[in-house]
Design a protein around this motif. Structure first.
Motif, PDB file in Angstrom:
ATOM      1  N   THR A 181     -30.536  75.953 113.960  1.00 44.92           N
ATOM      2  CA  THR A 181     -29.404  76.618 113.315  1.00 44.92           C
ATOM      3  C   THR A 181     -28.126  75.814 113.523  1.00 44.92           C
ATOM      4  O   THR A 181     -27.342  75.634 112.587  1.00 44.92           O
ATOM      5  N   ILE A 182     -27.910  75.328 114.748  1.00 42.30           N
ATOM      6  CA  ILE A 182     -26.734  74.494 115.026  1.00 42.30           C
ATOM      7  C   ILE A 182     -26.771  73.247 114.151  1.00 42.30           C
ATOM      8  O   ILE A 182     -25.757  72.869 113.540  1.00 42.30           O
ATOM      9  N   ALA A 183     -27.917  72.590 114.081  1.00 39.47           N
ATOM     10  CA  ALA A 183     -28.046  71.380 113.266  1.00 39.47           C
ATOM     11  C   ALA A 183     -27.764  71.676 111.796  1.00 39.47           C
ATOM     12  O   ALA A 183     -27.077  70.896 111.117  1.00 39.47           O
ATOM     13  N   PHE A 184     -28.255  72.812 111.301  1.00 39.38           N
ATOM     14  CA  PHE A 184     -28.012  73.182 109.913  1.00 39.38           C
ATOM     15  C   PHE A 184     -26.524  73.432 109.663  1.00 39.38           C
ATOM     16  O   PHE A 184     -25.986  72.999 108.640  1.00 39.38           O
ATOM     17  N   TRP A 231     -37.229  80.338 120.515  1.00 39.60           N
ATOM     18  CA  TRP A 231     -35.848  80.793 120.355  1.00 39.60           C
ATOM     19  C   TRP A 231     -34.866  79.651 120.586  1.00 39.60           C
ATOM     20  O   TRP A 231     -33.880  79.527 119.865  1.00 39.60           O
ATOM     21  N   ILE A 232     -35.145  78.825 121.580  1.00 38.13           N
ATOM     22  CA  ILE A 232     -34.288  77.665 121.827  1.00 38.13           C
ATOM     23  C   ILE A 232     -34.345  76.712 120.631  1.00 38.13           C
ATOM     24  O   ILE A 232     -33.305  76.228 120.158  1.00 38.13           O
ATOM     25  N   ALA A 233     -35.538  76.466 120.137  1.00 30.76           N
ATOM     26  CA  ALA A 233     -35.690  75.568 118.983  1.00 30.76           C
ATOM     27  C   ALA A 233     -34.960  76.125 117.765  1.00 30.76           C
ATOM     28  O   ALA A 233     -34.270  75.380 117.051  1.00 30.76           O
ATOM     29  N   TYR A 234     -35.082  77.426 117.518  1.00 27.45           N
ATOM     30  CA  TYR A 234     -34.395  78.042 116.379  1.00 27.45           C
ATOM     31  C   TYR A 234     -32.877  77.951 116.532  1.00 27.45           C
ATOM     32  O   TYR A 234     -32.165  77.709 115.552  1.00 27.45           O
ATOM     33  N   ASP A 235     -32.375  78.142 117.756  1.00 28.93           N
ATOM     34  CA  ASP A 235     -30.935  78.021 117.979  1.00 28.93           C
ATOM     35  C   ASP A 235     -30.456  76.614 117.653  1.00 28.93           C
ATOM     36  O   ASP A 235     -29.438  76.428 116.977  1.00 28.93           O
ATOM     37  N   PHE A 236     -31.183  75.610 118.128  1.00 28.98           N
ATOM     38  CA  PHE A 236     -30.758  74.235 117.868  1.00 28.98           C
ATOM     39  C   PHE A 236     -30.954  73.835 116.404  1.00 28.98           C
ATOM     40  O   PHE A 236     -30.153  73.068 115.866  1.00 28.98           O
ATOM     41  N   ILE A 292     -21.566  71.555 107.192  1.00 29.74           N
ATOM     42  CA  ILE A 292     -20.135  71.237 107.283  1.00 29.74           C
ATOM     43  C   ILE A 292     -19.892  69.779 106.891  1.00 29.74           C
ATOM     44  O   ILE A 292     -18.972  69.469 106.134  1.00 29.74           O
ATOM     45  N   LYS A 293     -20.725  68.883 107.406  1.00 32.73           N
ATOM     46  CA  LYS A 293     -20.584  67.457 107.079  1.00 32.73           C
ATOM     47  C   LYS A 293     -20.854  67.208 105.600  1.00 32.73           C
ATOM     48  O   LYS A 293     -20.157  66.431 104.955  1.00 32.73           O
ATOM     49  N   ARG A 294     -21.864  67.864 105.073  1.00 32.84           N
ATOM     50  CA  ARG A 294     -22.245  67.674 103.672  1.00 32.84           C
ATOM     51  C   ARG A 294     -21.152  68.175 102.723  1.00 32.84           C
ATOM     52  O   ARG A 294     -20.869  67.552 101.713  1.00 32.84           O
ATOM     53  N   ALA A 295     -20.547  69.300 103.073  1.00 32.32           N
ATOM     54  CA  ALA A 295     -19.501  69.871 102.237  1.00 32.32           C
ATOM     55  C   ALA A 295     -18.161  69.168 102.431  1.00 32.32           C
ATOM     56  O   ALA A 295     -17.235  69.369 101.654  1.00 32.32           O
ATOM     57  N   LYS A 296     -18.060  68.367 103.491  1.00 29.40           N
ATOM     58  CA  LYS A 296     -16.830  67.638 103.816  1.00 29.40           C
ATOM     59  C   LYS A 296     -15.630  68.567 103.904  1.00 29.40           C
ATOM     60  O   LYS A 296     -14.597  68.351 103.292  1.00 29.40           O
ATOM     61  N   VAL A 297     -15.820  69.632 104.677  1.00 24.98           N
ATOM     62  CA  VAL A 297     -14.753  70.611 104.894  1.00 24.98           C
ATOM     63  C   VAL A 297     -14.419  70.675 106.376  1.00 24.98           C
ATOM     64  O   VAL A 297     -15.212  70.273 107.220  1.00 24.98           O
ATOM     65  N   THR A 298     -13.255  71.183 106.666  1.00 23.47           N
ATOM     66  CA  THR A 298     -12.872  71.412 108.050  1.00 23.47           C
ATOM     67  C   THR A 298     -13.567  72.683 108.522  1.00 23.47           C
ATOM     68  O   THR A 298     -13.462  73.724 107.862  1.00 23.47           O
ATOM     69  N   GLY A 307     -21.666  79.922 120.784  1.00 25.56           N
ATOM     70  CA  GLY A 307     -22.512  81.072 121.119  1.00 25.56           C
ATOM     71  C   GLY A 307     -23.992  80.717 121.121  1.00 25.56           C
ATOM     72  O   GLY A 307     -24.739  81.130 122.010  1.00 25.56           O
ATOM     73  N   LEU A 308     -24.427  79.930 120.142  1.00 28.58           N
ATOM     74  CA  LEU A 308     -25.834  79.524 120.087  1.00 28.58           C
ATOM     75  C   LEU A 308     -26.198  78.598 121.246  1.00 28.58           C
ATOM     76  O   LEU A 308     -27.302  78.678 121.789  1.00 28.58           O
ATOM     77  N   ILE A 309     -25.267  77.748 121.647  1.00 29.69           N
ATOM     78  CA  ILE A 309     -25.523  76.868 122.792  1.00 29.69           C
ATOM     79  C   ILE A 309     -25.656  77.693 124.068  1.00 29.69           C
ATOM     80  O   ILE A 309     -26.577  77.481 124.870  1.00 29.69           O
TER      81      ILE A 309
END
Length: 117
Positions: free
Chosen positions: A20-23, A13-18, A28-34, A45-47
């Motif tokens: 998900t955060i990484a994804f 569950w911890i691995a899946y949360d992290f 966000i970085k890939r789309a270059k959006v705010t 919440g995931l953290i």
């Protein structure tokens, strides 16, 4: 079907949360959006969920505690409440801590130099 990365379900569950955060951060970085406020709420919440799951894992598997105590109830309520708030913030863009109102109230002060000294 559940894919186990690690040997214990709590560590998964911890691995899946992290993951998900990484994804989310990658998207966000890939789309270059705010990032939206909902994205921040979900990451926070995931953290928090990961920290709570880590404490439960430590309590059960490292300390070997088998007797119920107040933290188990706190964990159960907190995890479910945070999950509901994350879903609500994502689906209906819910701002349950009124951050938008606070930011709007601070903008005139920052422009006038009150907070800049």
């Amino acid at each position: 079907m559940t894919i186990y990365i690690l040997s214990h379900v709590y560590l998964n569950w911890i691995a899946y949360d992290f993951l998900t955060i990484a994804f989310i951060v990658f998207a966000i970085k890939r789309a270059k959006v705010t990032p939206s406020l909902s994205a921040y709420f979900i990451i926070i919440g995931l953290i928090i969920n990961s920290v709570l799951v880590g404490f439960i894992y430590y309590d059960l598997y490292i300390l070997g505690n088998t007797q119920e105590w107040w933290f188990w109830s706190f964990y159960s309520i907190s995890i479910n409440l945070i999950d509901i708030l994350m879903i609500a913030s994502l689906v209906i863009n819910l701002d349950y801590v009124n951050i938008n109102r606070g930011v709007k109230a601070l903008k005139p002060s920052v422009k006038n130099g009150i907070l800049n000294g």
